[in-house]
Write an enzyme that holds these catalytic residues in place. Sequence first.
Site, mmCIF file in Angstrom:
data_model
loop_
_atom_site.group_PDB
_atom_site.id
_atom_site.type_symbol
_atom_site.label_atom_id
_atom_site.label_comp_id
_atom_site.label_asym_id
_atom_site.label_seq_id
_atom_site.Cartn_x
_atom_site.Cartn_y
_atom_site.Cartn_z
ATOM 1 N N TYR A 132 0.852 -1.184 0.000
ATOM 2 C CA TYR A 132 0.000 0.000 0.000
ATOM 3 C C TYR A 132 0.890 1.238 0.000
ATOM 4 O O TYR A 132 1.751 1.399 0.869
ATOM 5 C CB TYR A 132 -0.906 0.027 1.239
ATOM 6 C CG TYR A 132 -1.964 1.109 1.164
ATOM 7 C CD1 TYR A 132 -3.237 0.834 0.694
ATOM 8 C CD2 TYR A 132 -1.676 2.418 1.531
ATOM 9 C CE1 TYR A 132 -4.200 1.826 0.592
ATOM 10 C CE2 TYR A 132 -2.619 3.425 1.422
ATOM 11 C CZ TYR A 132 -3.880 3.123 0.959
ATOM 12 O OH TYR A 132 -4.823 4.109 0.850
ATOM 13 N N GLN A 193 -10.805 -0.230 1.458
ATOM 14 C CA GLN A 193 -11.283 -1.121 0.404
ATOM 15 C C GLN A 193 -10.130 -1.789 -0.345
ATOM 16 O O GLN A 193 -10.237 -2.953 -0.758
ATOM 17 C CB GLN A 193 -12.205 -0.375 -0.560
ATOM 18 C CG GLN A 193 -11.578 0.812 -1.287
ATOM 19 C CD GLN A 193 -11.689 2.114 -0.518
ATOM 20 O OE1 GLN A 193 -11.856 2.115 0.689
ATOM 21 N NE2 GLN A 193 -11.585 3.233 -1.226
ATOM 22 N N ASN A 216 -3.525 5.956 5.997
ATOM 23 C CA ASN A 216 -4.244 6.762 6.980
ATOM 24 C C ASN A 216 -4.892 5.872 8.044
ATOM 25 O O ASN A 216 -4.682 4.654 8.079
ATOM 26 C CB ASN A 216 -5.275 7.661 6.288
ATOM 27 C CG ASN A 216 -6.369 6.865 5.572
ATOM 28 O OD1 ASN A 216 -6.584 5.680 5.828
ATOM 29 N ND2 ASN A 216 -7.067 7.528 4.674
ATOM 30 N N SER A 239 3.270 10.106 11.921
ATOM 31 C CA SER A 239 4.728 10.201 12.012
ATOM 32 C C SER A 239 5.171 10.832 13.332
ATOM 33 O O SER A 239 4.457 11.640 13.921
ATOM 34 C CB SER A 239 5.277 11.042 10.859
ATOM 35 O OG SER A 239 5.004 10.421 9.626
ATOM 36 N N GLN A 261 8.652 16.127 10.203
ATOM 37 C CA GLN A 261 7.622 15.142 10.513
ATOM 38 C C GLN A 261 6.269 15.784 10.739
ATOM 39 O O GLN A 261 5.234 15.220 10.385
ATOM 40 C CB GLN A 261 8.030 14.320 11.741
ATOM 41 C CG GLN A 261 9.268 13.471 11.509
ATOM 42 C CD GLN A 261 9.178 12.671 10.212
ATOM 43 O OE1 GLN A 261 8.370 11.762 10.083
ATOM 44 N NE2 GLN A 261 10.008 13.015 9.236
ATOM 45 N N HIS A 264 3.793 16.068 7.759
ATOM 46 C CA HIS A 264 3.081 14.894 7.253
ATOM 47 C C HIS A 264 1.590 14.952 7.565
ATOM 48 O O HIS A 264 0.758 14.573 6.747
ATOM 49 C CB HIS A 264 3.655 13.613 7.878
ATOM 50 C CG HIS A 264 4.844 13.071 7.172
ATOM 51 N ND1 HIS A 264 4.819 12.638 5.869
ATOM 52 C CD2 HIS A 264 6.123 12.865 7.599
ATOM 53 C CE1 HIS A 264 6.015 12.203 5.521
ATOM 54 N NE2 HIS A 264 6.821 12.334 6.545
ATOM 55 N N GLU A 329 9.331 6.748 16.734
ATOM 56 C CA GLU A 329 9.601 6.239 15.392
ATOM 57 C C GLU A 329 11.001 6.679 14.950
ATOM 58 O O GLU A 329 11.818 5.868 14.514
ATOM 59 C CB GLU A 329 8.532 6.769 14.443
ATOM 60 C CG GLU A 329 8.718 6.346 12.996
ATOM 61 C CD GLU A 329 7.728 7.022 12.066
ATOM 62 O OE1 GLU A 329 7.577 6.542 10.926
ATOM 63 O OE2 GLU A 329 7.118 8.050 12.462
ATOM 64 N N HIS A 330 11.263 7.978 15.025
ATOM 65 C CA HIS A 330 12.570 8.535 14.657
ATOM 66 C C HIS A 330 13.177 9.224 15.876
ATOM 67 O O HIS A 330 12.518 10.049 16.512
ATOM 68 C CB HIS A 330 12.441 9.582 13.545
ATOM 69 C CG HIS A 330 11.681 9.119 12.336
ATOM 70 N ND1 HIS A 330 10.355 9.463 12.117
ATOM 71 C CD2 HIS A 330 12.055 8.341 11.296
ATOM 72 C CE1 HIS A 330 9.958 8.921 10.979
ATOM 73 N NE2 HIS A 330 10.958 8.235 10.458
ATOM 74 N N ASP A 363 14.465 9.132 5.472
ATOM 75 C CA ASP A 363 13.209 9.004 4.744
ATOM 76 C C ASP A 363 13.429 8.658 3.279
ATOM 77 O O ASP A 363 12.569 8.027 2.652
ATOM 78 C CB ASP A 363 12.409 10.307 4.830
ATOM 79 C CG ASP A 363 11.514 10.361 6.054
ATOM 80 O OD1 ASP A 363 11.351 9.325 6.716
ATOM 81 O OD2 ASP A 363 10.987 11.445 6.352
ATOM 82 N N GLU A 417 0.274 -35.572 29.391
ATOM 83 C CA GLU A 417 -0.787 -34.710 28.859
ATOM 84 C C GLU A 417 -2.022 -35.500 28.442
ATOM 85 O O GLU A 417 -2.947 -34.942 27.849
ATOM 86 C CB GLU A 417 -0.249 -33.910 27.667
ATOM 87 C CG GLU A 417 0.845 -32.918 28.052
ATOM 88 C CD GLU A 417 1.377 -32.116 26.865
ATOM 89 O OE1 GLU A 417 1.005 -32.433 25.713
ATOM 90 O OE2 GLU A 417 2.153 -31.166 27.086
ATOM 91 N N HIS A 422 -0.244 -39.627 20.633
ATOM 92 C CA HIS A 422 1.076 -39.013 20.523
ATOM 93 C C HIS A 422 2.141 -39.946 21.115
ATOM 94 O O HIS A 422 3.190 -40.194 20.504
ATOM 95 C CB HIS A 422 1.114 -37.683 21.293
ATOM 96 C CG HIS A 422 0.514 -36.521 20.564
ATOM 97 N ND1 HIS A 422 -0.834 -36.410 20.348
ATOM 98 C CD2 HIS A 422 1.089 -35.402 20.017
ATOM 99 C CE1 HIS A 422 -1.074 -35.279 19.709
ATOM 100 N NE2 HIS A 422 0.078 -34.652 19.487
#
Length: 432
Positions: A132, A193, A216, A239, A261, A264, A329-330, A363, A417, A422
Amino acid sequence: MKIRTLDTSAAQFEAQFRALIAAATAFDRDIDRQAEAIIENVRARGDAALLEYTRRFDRVSASSVAQLEIPSAELRAAFDAVAPEARAALQAAADRIRAFHQRQLGADWSFTEPDGTVLGQRVAPLECVGVYVPGGKAAYPSSVLMNTIPASVAGVRQIVMVVPTPDGVRNGLVLAAAHLVGVSRVFAVGGAQAIAALAYGTATIPRVDKIVGPGNAYVAAAKRRVFGVVGIDLIAGPSEILVICDGKTDPDWIAMDLFSQAEHDELAQAILLTPQSEFIEAVRASIDKLLPQMPRARIIEASLEARGALIRVRDLQEACELADQVAPEHLEISTDTPQQWADRIRHAGAIFLGRYSSEALGDYCAGPNHVLPTAGTARFSSPLGVYDFQKRTSLISVSAAGARSLGAIAAALAQAEDLSAHARSAQLRWQK
């Protein structure tokens, strides 16, 4: 503009800091419910639902999903049409990203025990991956490179890319990047979708084994919903950047790193930690000076006012402790001896060491992946890499002698068990 200033010595700091970082993990149940409805509709009605949502959300009408597939000839034409300077930059970034990820390739291994039993592991690429690529507020050819190159290096046979094209506008550099890295198929669809189509397949879009790539809040909610039907990389939130600075870096540099950042998304987070009160004021002055020059000033301002902070700490050790609580994240460490402080950090998606290591380089072209854990998930999650596109299969070849020694162990545990089949299965090969 207004950006909060906090001080760790203040009585109310702890509560303020908790509130600041808690916003990053907020979960919107309304978005989750809407994503679920979209997923179920696409799962039930396939292409027909996909066409409806594309018409509604992207304002693109098509009589079939096949019309939304972007042919390889258009990708090639987009690549040829890119300005030479941009094309060279795209190629250079791709080369660096590929070189870095080549080093992540895993290998098969095995070992033989004294009784002849052989144990090992086989590493194999996934067959089909969905990528994506965001396409709403901005176009991200860098995301094409970062998400597809490690898949290609891993040996994935088919890479299916989806990208929203609001109002039918197809970004030439995004298509050029898809051509450069050899994406198998590209569809001009997006949102929850598109995630549903990749997870379940439609008459036109193939079902994939794993979905990667940021999007998003609806995309994130959809990925959360389809996990288990397919694999996913991570749930990407807005971000984040956290800068630890000793106060000796040019304040304009730090202000622009925070902007990088914040631009964004209004929900992005940018935080500065420094022991120098004077430096906080210098950075604030740089923010006020530079913000009017930014094309995305409105988004930056909204982000910094809602979730940004300039925080005075007692010392750099305390800055590291707070950074670990955020698990950003950064993380930029802009100090004289950055490695000294990096050694004290346990949780961060990517760490940028030294005054010249701006997050923006990561980036685009440094080489390591820019798909990183957000919202504190760096505590248990890792950057996207070749390993995300591989699966590991255990290999077990038991010798006759091993069947006796291992069989006795397995039978004893199975009987404990109450799993008699087994136990008997383990016993038959050496009791006969």
